[in-house]
Design an enzyme around this catalytic site. Structure first.
Site, PDB file in Angstrom:
ATOM      1  CE  LYS A   2       0.014  -4.421  -3.235  1.00 54.08           C
ATOM      2  NZ  LYS A   2      -1.579  -5.739  -3.249  1.00 54.08           N
TER       3      LYS A   2
ATOM      4  CB  SER B  76       0.052  -8.464  -0.881  1.00 51.02           C
ATOM      5  OG  SER B  76      -1.334  -7.948  -2.506  1.00 51.02           O
TER       6      SER B  76
ATOM      7  CB  SER C  43      -3.691  -9.012  -2.921  1.00 53.33           C
ATOM      8  OG  SER C  43      -3.809 -10.129  -3.041  1.00 53.33           O
TER       9      SER C  43
END
Length: 481
Positions: A79, A154, A178
């Site tokens: 990420k 996210s 997330s």
């Protein structure tokens, strides 16, 4: 079976057995990226040449017997809010469009030491603020199961990349759901560990008391294996915990006899999609048939979780993001008159709308006259939420509930109503407030073919209970198609 159908653990075994090479695995992933990435937009940065060179180096070390771990040779995506040495790290924000760190996050270093090979950096909601991966400055990511729908957020880029076979597993971060929510929307496994289990060193902070790094992967076996690699005490992180029970793979047993499982009634009331409700309750029935003791109970204070979370998270975000000012790194406005106008213009042009909204909210609740009324009150409610879970875990080994009220919404439907987007986190954020571990496992699809996830919730440091229950359910369910 295609190479890309293998789990991370299965792939590493094949590589160590000499049936396939790390280079072939990486090339297969890169070919899949070439095929699907234009449509899905899972990645912000991909360095193909570097990835293949690293795969060659790792392959040589495997052949020489120096890399023997269960993730050796496996391609992984990271990420884009975790620092990676000499690789662009943007948090999917214009304000960090050119930031190349000189060091890597501790979790990333642990994966490298284990022989995993980094493909690139995945797309995300800007600074992890969002639930759909639509707030990214580099375009939205689409759900591989239906490109008209969001992948969640996210960590949407990481979840979508795993689901689309553009990597074998990925790292995400979880501040209010997330990891778990995009795992549910994309039909993959995702775990948020107990706060402090995985080092946050090198993770660009959103809410420091809530953020936690965890895996997104194909099954519970991969999840436990990755957790063993990335977990551990880190003296560089003051919130890192010293734990002696990090042998997560020992919990991969098909046995829940006598396990006490609680179902919070408040999680199955108004607002929950009937198809999601049915799929999650079927998981409870499956585990009950396997010998678990399942019963309903009342879990109070759920209604207060969302305002408490957004007060605390926004307050911490307003403090954490003040470092992005155009002076030290990242974007700087071109036209300004003095230092203060440079700050203002840089932040106005560099941050997106959702990030600005949360900074403003955080600055407000921390301001003189409102600090006691909002922020301190939120901290008190946070303590009450933790106590409610403590009372529940005095009776139960784990809890079962939905991950999100619905399956993945259509692109564009959430951003038009931020409050509706925030309410989508209702089942996940309490765990971050209480520092608890949570595991999302695919448990079905709705009538439109979109995945549904079940959430296993454990007490602090009880990830093994989640892994045991998740693995047992997975064995009964069979392969998720």
């Amino acid at each position: 079976m295609s190479l890309l159908d293998l789990t991370a653990v299965e792939l590493s075994k094949e590589i160590k057995a000499g049936k396939v090479t790390a280079v072939e695995a990486m090339q297969a992933v890169l070919d899949k990226i070439d095929e699907r990435e234009d449509a899905l937009n899972c990645y912000v940065t991909i360095d193909k040449e570097k990835a293949l060179d690293e795969a060659k180096r790792v392959q040589k070390e495997i052949e020489e017997g120096r890399l023997t771990g269960p993730l050796a040779g496996v391609p992984v995506a990271i990420k884009d809010n975790m620092c990676t040495e000499d690789m662009l790290t943007t948090c999917s924000s214009k304000i960090l469009y050119n930031f190349v760190p000189s060091f890597s996050a501790e979790a990333v270093n642990k994966l490298k030491e284990a022989g995993a090979v980094i493909i690139g950096k995945t797309n995300m909601d800007e600074f992890a603020m969002g639930s759909t991966t639509e707030t990214s400055a580099f375009g939205i990511t689409k759900n591989p199961h239906n490109e008209e729908h969001v992948p969640g957020g996210s960590s949407g880029g990481s979840a979508a990349a795993v689901a689309a076979e553009e990597c074998f597993f990925a790292l995400g971060s979880d501040t209010g759901g997330s990891i778990r929510q995009p795992a549910s929307y994309c039909g993959v496994v995702g775990m948020k560990p107990t706060y402090g289990t995985v080092s946050r060193y090198g993770l660009i902070a959103y809410g420091s008391s809530l953020d936690q790094i965890g895996p997104l992967c194909k099954d519970v076996t991969d999840c436990a294996t990755i957790m063993e690699v990335i977990a551990g005490h880190d003296k560089k992180d003051s919130t890192s915990m010293k734990r002696d029970d990090l042998d997560f793979t020992s919990a991969l047993t098909d046995d829940v006899k006598g396990m006490k499982i609680g179902i919070p009634r408040t999680y199955f009331g108004e607002g929950l999609d009937p198809e999601v409700k049915e799929a999650v309750l079927n998981v409870a029935k499956t585990l009950e048939a396997k010998g678990a003791v399942v019963e309903e109970f009342d879990l109070d204070l759920v209604d207060y979780a969302i305002p408490t979370y957004y007060t605390i998270a926004a307050a911490e975000a307003s403090s954490n993001l003040e470092r992005f000012d155009g002076v030290k790194y990242g974007y700087r406005a071109k036209d300004y008159d003095d230092l203060h106008s440079m700050y203002k213009r840089t932040r106005s042009e560099g941050f997106g709308a959702e990030v600005k909204r949360r900074i403003l909210l955080g600055s407000f609740v921390l301001s003189s006259g409102y600090y006691d009324a909002y922020y301190l009150k939120a901290l008190r409610v946070k303590a009450l939420i933790k106590k409610a879970f403590d009372d529940a875990f005095a009776k139960y080994d784990l809890l079962i509930g939905p991950v999100a009220p619905t399956t993945a919404p259509k692109i564009g439907s959430s951003l038009s109503d931020p409050i509706k987007m925030y309410l989508g986190d209702i089942y996940t954020i309490s765990l971050n407030l209480a520092g608890l571990p949570g595991l999302s496992v695919p448990c079905g699809k709705d009538s439109d073919g979109l995945p549904i996830g079940v959430q296993f919730i454990g007490d602090c440091f009880k990830e093994k209970n989640l892994i045991r229950a998740g693995f047992t359910y997975e064995q009964a369910r069979g392969k998720f198609e």
